[in-house]
Write an enzyme that holds these catalytic residues in place. Structure first.
Site, PDB file in Angstrom:
ATOM      1  CG  PHE A  74      42.577  42.882  36.493  1.00 45.13           C
ATOM      2  CD1 PHE A  74      42.799  42.151  35.329  1.00 45.13           C
ATOM      3  CD2 PHE A  74      41.709  42.357  37.442  1.00 45.13           C
ATOM      4  CE1 PHE A  74      42.175  40.921  35.129  1.00 45.13           C
ATOM      5  CE2 PHE A  74      41.082  41.137  37.251  1.00 45.13           C
ATOM      6  CZ  PHE A  74      41.315  40.416  36.092  1.00 45.13           C
ATOM      7  CE  LYS A  79      43.569  52.396  43.113  1.00 46.89           C
ATOM      8  NZ  LYS A  79      44.066  51.064  42.656  1.00 46.89           N
ATOM      9  CD  GLU A  89      46.318  47.247  43.188  1.00 48.66           C
ATOM     10  OE1 GLU A  89      45.474  47.809  42.466  1.00 48.66           O
ATOM     11  OE2 GLU A  89      46.045  46.828  44.325  1.00 48.66           O
ATOM     12  NE  ARG A  90      45.385  42.092  40.794  1.00 48.04           N
ATOM     13  CZ  ARG A  90      45.922  42.240  41.991  1.00 48.04           C
ATOM     14  NH1 ARG A  90      47.172  42.594  42.134  1.00 48.04           N
ATOM     15  NH2 ARG A  90      45.205  42.039  43.086  1.00 48.04           N
ATOM     16  CB  SER A 131      35.345  42.532  43.270  1.00 46.15           C
ATOM     17  OG  SER A 131      36.053  43.232  44.259  1.00 46.15           O
ATOM     18  CB  CYS A 136      32.017  42.862  34.367  1.00 47.88           C
ATOM     19  SG  CYS A 136      31.717  44.126  33.144  1.00 47.88           S
ATOM     20  CD  GLU A 140      32.781  38.498  38.916  1.00 50.93           C
ATOM     21  OE1 GLU A 140      33.220  39.045  39.943  1.00 50.93           O
ATOM     22  OE2 GLU A 140      32.493  39.131  37.886  1.00 50.93           O
TER      23      GLU A 140
HETATM   24  P1  NAD Z   1      38.959  44.701  42.571  1.00 49.36           P
HETATM   25  O1  NAD Z   1      37.685  45.008  43.285  1.00 49.36           O
HETATM   26  O2  NAD Z   1      39.920  43.772  43.203  1.00 49.36           O
HETATM   27  O3  NAD Z   1      39.785  46.060  42.298  1.00 49.36           O
HETATM   28  C1  NAD Z   1      39.180  47.172  41.708  1.00 49.36           C
HETATM   29  C2  NAD Z   1      39.869  48.437  42.225  1.00 49.36           C
HETATM   30  O4  NAD Z   1      39.704  48.519  43.636  1.00 49.36           O
HETATM   31  C3  NAD Z   1      41.376  48.453  41.962  1.00 49.36           C
HETATM   32  O5  NAD Z   1      41.749  49.741  41.561  1.00 49.36           O
HETATM   33  C4  NAD Z   1      41.963  48.079  43.311  1.00 49.36           C
HETATM   34  O6  NAD Z   1      43.226  48.669  43.536  1.00 49.36           O
HETATM   35  C5  NAD Z   1      40.951  48.628  44.296  1.00 49.36           C
HETATM   36  N1  NAD Z   1      40.888  47.833  45.534  1.00 49.36           N
HETATM   37  C6  NAD Z   1      41.135  46.511  45.660  1.00 49.36           C
HETATM   38  N2  NAD Z   1      40.973  46.125  46.940  1.00 49.36           N
HETATM   39  C7  NAD Z   1      40.617  47.227  47.632  1.00 49.36           C
HETATM   40  C8  NAD Z   1      40.301  47.474  49.012  1.00 49.36           C
HETATM   41  N3  NAD Z   1      40.314  46.499  49.911  1.00 49.36           N
HETATM   42  N4  NAD Z   1      39.968  48.726  49.372  1.00 49.36           N
HETATM   43  C9  NAD Z   1      39.927  49.708  48.462  1.00 49.36           C
HETATM   44  N5  NAD Z   1      40.220  49.536  47.152  1.00 49.36           N
HETATM   45  C10 NAD Z   1      40.559  48.312  46.742  1.00 49.36           C
HETATM   46  O7  NAD Z   1      38.535  44.199  41.110  1.00 49.36           O
HETATM   47  P2  NAD Z   1      39.479  43.635  39.953  1.00 49.36           P
HETATM   48  O8  NAD Z   1      39.927  42.263  40.331  1.00 49.36           O
HETATM   49  O9  NAD Z   1      40.490  44.634  39.555  1.00 49.36           O
HETATM   50  O10 NAD Z   1      38.430  43.536  38.754  1.00 49.36           O
HETATM   51  C11 NAD Z   1      37.580  42.447  38.541  1.00 49.36           C
HETATM   52  C12 NAD Z   1      36.197  42.710  39.091  1.00 49.36           C
HETATM   53  O11 NAD Z   1      35.641  43.869  38.499  1.00 49.36           O
HETATM   54  C13 NAD Z   1      35.206  41.601  38.775  1.00 49.36           C
HETATM   55  O12 NAD Z   1      34.396  41.378  39.904  1.00 49.36           O
HETATM   56  C14 NAD Z   1      34.389  42.162  37.632  1.00 49.36           C
HETATM   57  O13 NAD Z   1      33.090  41.614  37.479  1.00 49.36           O
HETATM   58  C15 NAD Z   1      34.327  43.591  38.009  1.00 49.36           C
HETATM   59  N6  NAD Z   1      34.022  44.436  36.877  1.00 49.36           N
HETATM   60  C16 NAD Z   1      32.780  44.986  36.809  1.00 49.36           C
HETATM   61  C17 NAD Z   1      32.433  45.772  35.735  1.00 49.36           C
HETATM   62  C18 NAD Z   1      31.072  46.395  35.647  1.00 49.36           C
HETATM   63  O14 NAD Z   1      30.906  47.299  34.856  1.00 49.36           O
HETATM   64  N7  NAD Z   1      30.102  45.954  36.435  1.00 49.36           N
HETATM   65  C19 NAD Z   1      33.372  45.996  34.715  1.00 49.36           C
HETATM   66  C20 NAD Z   1      34.637  45.422  34.821  1.00 49.36           C
HETATM   67  C21 NAD Z   1      34.952  44.649  35.919  1.00 49.36           C
END
Ligand code: NAD
Length: 499
Positions: free
Chosen positions: A149, A173, A176-177, A226, A281, A384
């Protein structure tokens, strides 16, 4: 209530699963739209469209593919304000920060316009008598990306621009937020001349992600989000024989040496710690001053700056430093971690717990927090937080500060603030973190370098954007051809070696 769509084969398509997620306005706490959550069948439909369109796109020469991206850059600039507004409305970040989100994606699109150069293969003339050998980079086919998101414009573009420049079809994909900007980007790519089916957006949650993971046509998956989900997607995708790269969470340390310019360090920390409400991140979430005297000076410089931070809705334009966090659940999680910091003995120097904004009482605003005397065993250090909370861990020496950054399980970004070239150089060489800033708090590499952390911040071998992206989205094929001046002898039965 607005009902959002998927974007399939060049058209907005309503969801058919009957499942939806609420898209919030984080500033007001209101539900502003419903996002359809795709079923397996909807993902399969997108894959079928992509598979039908991709061979034609791969056959378009790289220069013509690049021209679509050139036009897309123009359209992004044309619609910059509209995109930033849509992004802020769903994410909560300030308008200038939202425009930055689009801009850092656009820069990767610009880099990908170099596809004709980047996709050039290798050629060895006369590798043997009458033998030439050449390697070419070919598209993978249907590729997919799952994005977080916090950068709803930048990260999709980091994935789809190189994928498409290389001749692949790409299924996005998004989170969804905040799905509106990804849908707008797909429309703009088509306006730029991209054939239907090459960039599609399938909205969804775990069900759609699992459909992508187990689909046998999809060749590669890019993921940013994450760490637990990154680990799941990497393990499952690889087991399905796909090429996978996953970028996960972070806990970025900023070392402040005794000789650092303290005003510069404090300004940097405030921006890097609290910008985008800490939902980056590459945010700095741990300050590591070296020596108690440095720590005292740093805290003295930080407190007035933090107390002056303006927290508000994006509609305040440039008159706000950061906005709300993304959901009520994110806010509750940050509050829980702040309480754990207090309970575990850290000193809360700036207390943002009572923050409230008149007229926006239901928004997901979190006041800025600063902790001192944080230790390695506390949850606010190991976890985090992804909120406007900066932890200070006092180190007694440079060696101890370096060890802290190195021992943390995450290794996305880090920074050192110093006037000492020797310390800076030593830090850059030794620290086991993927992106290092020297007097730069958020060292996000530009488009023509690559982006990626180390340790639990990454799963996979190649980084995002830069030359690595062109490797990730292509396969190498090497051709050995022989045109002897006359085939005279019979077959060869031992492995050929060059003499
Ligand atoms: P998230 O892991 O909750 O969601 C990321 C994606 O995964 C979304 O599209 C979501 O729909 C999907 N998802 C969520 N739960 C799932 C599940 N159980 N099974 C399959 N898919 C699932 O992350 P977020 O809250 O959207 O983003 C924040 C996180 O992203 C933080 O941890 C941040 O550090 C990380 N991030 C990392 C980078 C990097 O380059 N390392 C960059 C941006 C964000």
């Amino acid at each position: 209530m607005q009902e959002l769509t998927h974007y399939l084969n060049g058209a907005h398509v309503k969801g058919t699963s009957g499942r939806f997620a609420d898209v919030m306005n984080p500033a007001t706490g209101e539900v502003q739209a419903k996002c359809p959550l795709a079923s397996k069948a909807e993902v399969e439909q997108a894959v079928a469209y992509a598979a039908a369109a991709q061979p034609g796109w791969a056959a378009v020469n790289p220069q013509r593919r690049a021209r679509v991206l050139m036009k897309f850059v123009d359209l992004l600039n044309r619609d910059m304000n509209k995109l930033a507004e849509a992004l802020s409305r769903e994410h909560g970040k300030t308008l200038p920060d939202a425009a930055g989100d689009v801009q850092r994606g656009l820069e990767v699109v610009e880099y990908c316009i170099g596809a004709p150069q980047l996709l050039k293969g290798e050629y060895t003339d006369s590798a043997g008598p009458g033998i030439d050998m050449y390697s070419m980079r070919q598209a993978l086919g249907v590729t997919a990306g799952i994005t977080p998101f916090n950068f709803p414009a930048m990260i999709p573009m980091w994935m789809f621009a190189p994928a498409i420049a290389c001749g692949n079809a790409f299924i996005l994909k998004p989170s969804e937020r905040d799905p509106s900007v990804p849908l707008m980007l797909a429309e703009l790519m088509e306006e730029a001349g991209l054939p239907k089916g090459i960039l599609q957006v399938v909205n969804g949650d775990k069900e759609a992600v699992d459909a992508i993971l187990y689909d046998q046509t999809i060749q590669s998956i890019g993921f940013v989000g994450s760490t637990p989900i990154a680990e799941y997607i990497y393990g499952t995708g690889c087991a399905q024989g796909k090429r996978v790269q996953c970028f996960g969470g972070a806990k970025n340390h900023m070392i402040v040496m005794p000789d650092a310019d303290m005003d510069q360090a404090a300004d940097a920390l405030v921006g890097a710690g609290y910008g985008a409400a800490g939902e980056r991140c590459m945010a700095i979430s741990v300050a590591v001053p070296v020596g108690d005297e440095t720590a005292d000076r740093l805290i003295d410089a930080l407190v007035p700056r933090i107390e002056k931070l303006k927290v508000g809705p994006y509609t305040a334009g440039t008159d706000v430093d950061y906005g709300p966090v993304v959901t009520a659940a994110a806010k509750a999680n940050i509050e829980r971690l702040v309480q754990s910091g207090i309970d575990q003995g850290a000193k809360l120097v700036v207390d943002g717990r009572d923050f409230s904004l008149q007229g926006y009482e239901d928004g997901f605003f979190v006041g800025p927090h600063l902790f001192d005397n944080v230790t390695k065993d506390m949850d606010i250090y190991t976890t985090e937080i992804f909120g406007p909370v900066l932890s200070t861990v006092r180190a007694q020496s440079y060696a101890e500060a370096l060890r802290l950054a190195m021992d943390h399980e995450y290794g996305n970004g880090t920074a050192i603030f110093t006037r000492d070239g020797d310390a800076a150089r030593d830090f850059a060489n030794r620290v086991n973190v993927g992106m290092v800033g020297i007097n730069v708090p958020i060292p996000v590499p530009l488009a023509y370098h690559t982006f990626g952390g180390w340790k639990k911040s990454v799963f996979g071998d190649l980084n995002q954007h830069g030359p690595d992206a062109f490797k990730f989205y292509t396969r190498t094929k090497t051709v050995t051809s022989r045109w002897p001046s006359g085939i005279k002898e019979g077959g060869e039965f031992s492995i050929p070696v060059m003499e």
